[in-house]
Motif scaffolding. Sequence first.
Motif, mmCIF file in Angstrom:
data_model
loop_
_atom_site.group_PDB
_atom_site.id
_atom_site.type_symbol
_atom_site.label_atom_id
_atom_site.label_comp_id
_atom_site.label_asym_id
_atom_site.label_seq_id
_atom_site.Cartn_x
_atom_site.Cartn_y
_atom_site.Cartn_z
ATOM 1 N N ALA A 70 0.836 -1.206 0.000
ATOM 2 C CA ALA A 70 0.000 0.000 0.000
ATOM 3 C C ALA A 70 0.869 1.254 0.000
ATOM 4 O O ALA A 70 0.568 2.239 -0.701
ATOM 5 C CB ALA A 70 -0.923 -0.015 1.215
ATOM 6 N N ARG A 71 1.976 1.228 0.763
ATOM 7 C CA ARG A 71 2.861 2.389 0.806
ATOM 8 C C ARG A 71 3.526 2.650 -0.540
ATOM 9 O O ARG A 71 3.679 3.788 -0.958
ATOM 10 C CB ARG A 71 3.927 2.198 1.888
ATOM 11 C CG ARG A 71 3.420 2.381 3.298
ATOM 12 C CD ARG A 71 4.542 2.743 4.256
ATOM 13 N NE ARG A 71 5.612 1.753 4.226
ATOM 14 C CZ ARG A 71 5.673 0.711 5.048
ATOM 15 N NH1 ARG A 71 4.707 0.511 5.928
ATOM 16 N NH2 ARG A 71 6.683 -0.138 4.984
ATOM 17 N N ILE A 72 3.925 1.564 -1.228
ATOM 18 C CA ILE A 72 4.641 1.765 -2.483
ATOM 19 C C ILE A 72 3.712 2.318 -3.559
ATOM 20 O O ILE A 72 4.148 3.014 -4.483
ATOM 21 C CB ILE A 72 5.328 0.469 -2.953
ATOM 22 C CG1 ILE A 72 6.436 0.810 -3.951
ATOM 23 C CG2 ILE A 72 4.327 -0.510 -3.573
ATOM 24 C CD1 ILE A 72 7.287 -0.383 -4.328
ATOM 25 N N VAL A 73 2.423 2.016 -3.462
ATOM 26 C CA VAL A 73 1.470 2.605 -4.410
ATOM 27 C C VAL A 73 1.454 4.118 -4.237
ATOM 28 O O VAL A 73 1.484 4.893 -5.213
ATOM 29 C CB VAL A 73 0.063 2.012 -4.199
ATOM 30 C CG1 VAL A 73 -0.967 2.792 -5.019
ATOM 31 C CG2 VAL A 73 0.048 0.540 -4.588
ATOM 32 N N ALA A 74 1.434 4.571 -2.987
ATOM 33 C CA ALA A 74 1.416 6.012 -2.713
ATOM 34 C C ALA A 74 2.733 6.674 -3.095
ATOM 35 O O ALA A 74 2.758 7.763 -3.699
ATOM 36 C CB ALA A 74 1.118 6.253 -1.238
ATOM 37 N N LEU A 127 6.175 9.988 -6.660
ATOM 38 C CA LEU A 127 7.351 10.126 -7.523
ATOM 39 C C LEU A 127 6.953 10.577 -8.917
ATOM 40 O O LEU A 127 7.607 11.440 -9.514
ATOM 41 C CB LEU A 127 8.103 8.793 -7.578
ATOM 42 C CG LEU A 127 9.305 8.750 -8.532
ATOM 43 C CD1 LEU A 127 10.356 9.787 -8.144
ATOM 44 C CD2 LEU A 127 9.920 7.343 -8.570
ATOM 45 N N GLU A 128 5.897 9.980 -9.442
ATOM 46 C CA GLU A 128 5.455 10.363 -10.781
ATOM 47 C C GLU A 128 5.029 11.834 -10.819
ATOM 48 O O GLU A 128 5.309 12.556 -11.790
ATOM 49 C CB GLU A 128 4.307 9.456 -11.222
ATOM 50 C CG GLU A 128 4.747 8.018 -11.494
ATOM 51 C CD GLU A 128 3.577 7.097 -11.768
ATOM 52 O OE1 GLU A 128 2.420 7.528 -11.535
ATOM 53 O OE2 GLU A 128 3.813 5.957 -12.208
ATOM 54 N N GLU A 177 12.094 10.069 -4.915
ATOM 55 C CA GLU A 177 12.797 8.893 -5.454
ATOM 56 C C GLU A 177 13.306 8.005 -4.317
ATOM 57 O O GLU A 177 13.230 6.771 -4.384
ATOM 58 C CB GLU A 177 13.954 9.349 -6.333
ATOM 59 C CG GLU A 177 13.512 9.962 -7.658
ATOM 60 C CD GLU A 177 14.679 10.521 -8.452
ATOM 61 O OE1 GLU A 177 15.759 10.708 -7.837
ATOM 62 O OE2 GLU A 177 14.518 10.758 -9.661
ATOM 63 N N ALA A 178 13.856 8.616 -3.271
ATOM 64 C CA ALA A 178 14.373 7.852 -2.133
ATOM 65 C C ALA A 178 13.254 7.109 -1.410
ATOM 66 O O ALA A 178 13.410 5.949 -1.002
ATOM 67 C CB ALA A 178 15.103 8.788 -1.173
ATOM 68 N N THR A 179 12.124 7.771 -1.244
ATOM 69 C CA THR A 179 10.978 7.125 -0.580
ATOM 70 C C THR A 179 10.495 5.924 -1.385
ATOM 71 O O THR A 179 10.214 4.848 -0.834
ATOM 72 C CB THR A 179 9.835 8.132 -0.397
ATOM 73 O OG1 THR A 179 10.302 9.240 0.376
ATOM 74 C CG2 THR A 179 8.647 7.489 0.300
ATOM 75 N N PHE A 180 10.413 6.100 -2.700
ATOM 76 C CA PHE A 180 9.958 5.000 -3.556
ATOM 77 C C PHE A 180 10.952 3.840 -3.519
ATOM 78 O O PHE A 180 10.555 2.658 -3.449
ATOM 79 C CB PHE A 180 9.776 5.500 -4.983
ATOM 80 C CG PHE A 180 9.348 4.424 -5.938
ATOM 81 C CD1 PHE A 180 8.080 3.884 -5.879
ATOM 82 C CD2 PHE A 180 10.238 3.944 -6.907
ATOM 83 C CE1 PHE A 180 7.683 2.889 -6.751
ATOM 84 C CE2 PHE A 180 9.852 2.943 -7.787
ATOM 85 C CZ PHE A 180 8.566 2.418 -7.712
ATOM 86 N N ALA A 181 12.238 4.116 -3.542
ATOM 87 C CA ALA A 181 13.260 3.075 -3.493
ATOM 88 C C ALA A 181 13.196 2.313 -2.167
ATOM 89 O O ALA A 181 13.337 1.079 -2.116
ATOM 90 C CB ALA A 181 14.645 3.689 -3.689
ATOM 91 N N ASP A 208 10.548 1.965 -0.290
ATOM 92 C CA ASP A 208 9.343 1.139 -0.314
ATOM 93 C C ASP A 208 9.527 -0.102 -1.182
ATOM 94 O O ASP A 208 8.997 -1.176 -0.873
ATOM 95 C CB ASP A 208 8.156 1.963 -0.793
ATOM 96 C CG ASP A 208 7.714 2.989 0.244
ATOM 97 O OD1 ASP A 208 8.083 2.828 1.428
ATOM 98 O OD2 ASP A 208 7.002 3.959 -0.126
ATOM 99 N N GLN A 209 10.288 0.050 -2.285
ATOM 100 C CA GLN A 209 10.587 -1.116 -3.129
ATOM 101 C C GLN A 209 11.372 -2.161 -2.331
ATOM 102 O O GLN A 209 11.090 -3.370 -2.413
ATOM 103 C CB GLN A 209 11.390 -0.681 -4.359
ATOM 104 C CG GLN A 209 10.560 -0.090 -5.482
ATOM 105 C CD GLN A 209 11.403 0.208 -6.707
ATOM 106 O OE1 GLN A 209 12.499 0.766 -6.595
ATOM 107 N NE2 GLN A 209 10.891 -0.162 -7.876
ATOM 108 N N ALA A 210 12.363 -1.704 -1.581
ATOM 109 C CA ALA A 210 13.155 -2.626 -0.756
ATOM 110 C C ALA A 210 12.270 -3.282 0.314
ATOM 111 O O ALA A 210 12.416 -4.482 0.621
ATOM 112 C CB ALA A 210 14.309 -1.876 -0.100
ATOM 113 N N GLY A 211 11.361 -2.499 0.891
ATOM 114 C CA GLY A 211 10.453 -3.055 1.893
ATOM 115 C C GLY A 211 9.561 -4.133 1.324
ATOM 116 O O GLY A 211 9.316 -5.162 1.963
#
Length: 321
Positions: A82-86, A91-92, A112-116, A118-121
């Motif tokens: 859910a976080r990575i969707v946000a 980022l977009e 970008e850092a937040t999205f990265a 979340d991807q790792a999470g």
Amino acid sequence: MEAERERPLKAPLRVSIDGDGQPVVTLTAATRKLSGVVVIKPKATQHQEQIRAYGTVLDLDKLVALDNSYVTAVAQLQSVQARIVASKAALERAQTLSKDNITTLAQLQTAEATFAADQAGVATAEAQVRTLKATALQEWGTVIGKALVDGSPLVSRLIERQTFLLQITLPPGASASPPPSATVQFGASATPHQVEFLSPATQTDPKIQGLSFYYSADAASNLLPGMNVLAFLPSGAPIDAIEVPRSAVVWWTGRAWVYLRTGADTFTRLEIHTDAPTPEGGFIVSIKNLPQAVPELVAQGAQMLLSEEFRTQIQVGEDNK
């Protein structure tokens, strides 16, 4: 002559030896009636052969802990998904605004850092779920393990003790296809309970070292974790047998025997197997272990015939002194 009259009288010898070297007891109809010896033709029946195995009611602490860990891991995965969707949407937006010089470079880099992160999470959470899923299948097999992964009612019933899980292990060297149902018994005098097959076990009982299977028992069976039970697994097709009543069985040298009628007035002792008891205390005996399909046997007075054999042996021993 006086001494001869006072000499103890010996009862007539009623035991002879047949051609196979087996003792044969001879009792006339009059003697049988006087001694209370009753001869019957036992009831023919069909008997399902059973393999005697050993079972343990399992403690499911590990299953409970694994289920909790898996539920927590799935919840964490859903949270980071859910976080990575946000963060992806953020980022977009930041990239679009950056092209129009509406947002700063720092804001874009933060998105970008937040999205990265979340991807790792998500990757970490997915790995945890995969690990726990593999652990469930490895430790509990495809049926129970898959039920845990799918959130099946089976696991809920096991955890809530509406159903108990048993591991039933065959004796070493024995092999059989697990029947859909079997019976278990806690103690020789306890009431047998039916259990249902679930799956092959993932490991054997180290004390027995035989093939193992998982079975489930209803809570009404009064079984409790840690109990050791005897299990009886049907094997093969039903066989022809007879019911030997309890009164027909005599015990000698730790084994069970019956007296079969071999002639009008002759009887021979035969050992029987006791691995198929009846509720009344008798035994089911396969006809393949009998000299004839449904022989006549002594139902009352078998102990008297056994005593006659021993009395004869004692008299013969005294005469040979």
